[in-house]
Scaffold this motif. Structure first.
Motif, PDB file in Angstrom:
ATOM      1  N   UNK A   7      -4.672  10.704 -19.188  1.00 51.42           N
ATOM      2  CA  UNK A   7      -5.904   9.905 -19.076  1.00 51.42           C
ATOM      3  C   UNK A   7      -6.041   9.306 -17.688  1.00 51.42           C
ATOM      4  N   UNK A   8      -4.952   8.814 -17.136  1.00 50.63           N
ATOM      5  CA  UNK A   8      -4.980   8.234 -15.795  1.00 50.63           C
ATOM      6  C   UNK A   8      -5.439   9.269 -14.773  1.00 50.63           C
ATOM      7  N   UNK A   9      -4.801  10.457 -14.816  1.00 54.75           N
ATOM      8  CA  UNK A   9      -5.161  11.492 -13.850  1.00 54.75           C
ATOM      9  C   UNK A   9      -6.591  11.988 -14.062  1.00 54.75           C
ATOM     10  N   UNK A  10      -7.003  12.115 -15.325  1.00 55.31           N
ATOM     11  CA  UNK A  10      -8.364  12.561 -15.584  1.00 55.31           C
ATOM     12  C   UNK A  10      -9.373  11.576 -14.991  1.00 55.31           C
ATOM     13  N   UNK A  11      -9.122  10.302 -15.159  1.00 56.40           N
ATOM     14  CA  UNK A  11     -10.017   9.296 -14.578  1.00 56.40           C
ATOM     15  C   UNK A  11     -10.101   9.442 -13.068  1.00 56.40           C
ATOM     16  N   UNK A  12      -8.998   9.820 -12.433  1.00 54.08           N
ATOM     17  CA  UNK A  12      -8.981  10.004 -10.986  1.00 54.08           C
ATOM     18  C   UNK A  12      -9.657  11.311 -10.557  1.00 54.08           C
TER      19      UNK A  12
ATOM     20  N   UNK B 296     -11.159  17.741 -24.555  1.00 54.61           N
ATOM     21  CA  UNK B 296     -10.094  16.735 -24.508  1.00 54.61           C
ATOM     22  C   UNK B 296     -10.711  15.369 -24.766  1.00 54.61           C
ATOM     23  N   UNK B 297     -10.134  14.667 -25.708  1.00 52.56           N
ATOM     24  CA  UNK B 297     -10.598  13.305 -25.995  1.00 52.56           C
ATOM     25  C   UNK B 297      -9.464  12.339 -25.746  1.00 52.56           C
ATOM     26  N   UNK B 298      -9.804  11.085 -25.619  1.00 51.39           N
ATOM     27  CA  UNK B 298      -8.767  10.086 -25.363  1.00 51.39           C
ATOM     28  C   UNK B 298      -7.809   9.947 -26.531  1.00 51.39           C
ATOM     29  N   UNK B 299      -8.223  10.371 -27.732  1.00 54.49           N
ATOM     30  CA  UNK B 299      -7.361  10.259 -28.910  1.00 54.49           C
ATOM     31  C   UNK B 299      -6.195  11.238 -28.861  1.00 54.49           C
ATOM     32  N   UNK B 300      -6.364  12.373 -28.148  1.00 56.80           N
ATOM     33  CA  UNK B 300      -5.288  13.364 -28.146  1.00 56.80           C
ATOM     34  C   UNK B 300      -4.698  13.605 -26.759  1.00 56.80           C
ATOM     35  N   UNK B 301      -4.812  12.632 -25.873  1.00 61.22           N
ATOM     36  CA  UNK B 301      -4.206  12.754 -24.547  1.00 61.22           C
ATOM     37  C   UNK B 301      -3.225  11.622 -24.321  1.00 61.22           C
ATOM     38  N   UNK B 302      -2.234  11.911 -23.483  1.00 62.90           N
ATOM     39  CA  UNK B 302      -1.263  10.875 -23.157  1.00 62.90           C
ATOM     40  C   UNK B 302      -1.866   9.908 -22.150  1.00 62.90           C
ATOM     41  N   UNK B 303      -1.193   8.806 -21.987  1.00 65.05           N
ATOM     42  CA  UNK B 303      -1.646   7.800 -21.028  1.00 65.05           C
ATOM     43  C   UNK B 303      -1.682   8.370 -19.606  1.00 65.05           C
ATOM     44  N   UNK B 304      -0.667   9.160 -19.252  1.00 67.89           N
ATOM     45  CA  UNK B 304      -0.610   9.769 -17.927  1.00 67.89           C
ATOM     46  C   UNK B 304      -1.763  10.724 -17.689  1.00 67.89           C
TER      47      UNK B 304
END
Length: 82
Positions: free
Chosen positions: A12-17, A2-10
């Motif tokens: 990405x937020x949860x992944x960071x958490x 999973x890269x930031x180019x193909x993920x939604x903002x939501x």
């Protein structure tokens, strides 16, 4: 991967958490998410079955002298504002 180019903002937020959790904690989250997805499908199937059961049970159950049009007219006229 999973890269930031193909993920939604939501996402990405949860992944960071979640990315710094232990593997056991991540597996627990996966199990909870999987369980919630199965539950929604089971609920949808139960709801569909229940709807079909109720429709077959009550379909044609009304017995009366009035035609459907007369019943509709009576309902509409009883709801009319004076």
């Amino acid at each position: 991967m999973i890269t930031s180019a193909n993920t939604s903002k939501g996402i990405s937020y949860y992944w960071d958490e979640l990315k710094n959790l232990s593997n056991d904690e991540k597996l627990q989250i996966i199990m909870l998410l999987s369980s919630s997805m199965r539950k929604k499908e089971e609920d949808k199937e139960k709801s569909s079955h229940y709807t079909k059961k109720m429709l077959s049970r009550f379909s044609g159950a009304w017995v009366g002298e009035e035609s459907p049009e007369e019943i509709i007219e009576n309902i509409n006229s009883s709801m009319a504002v004076s």
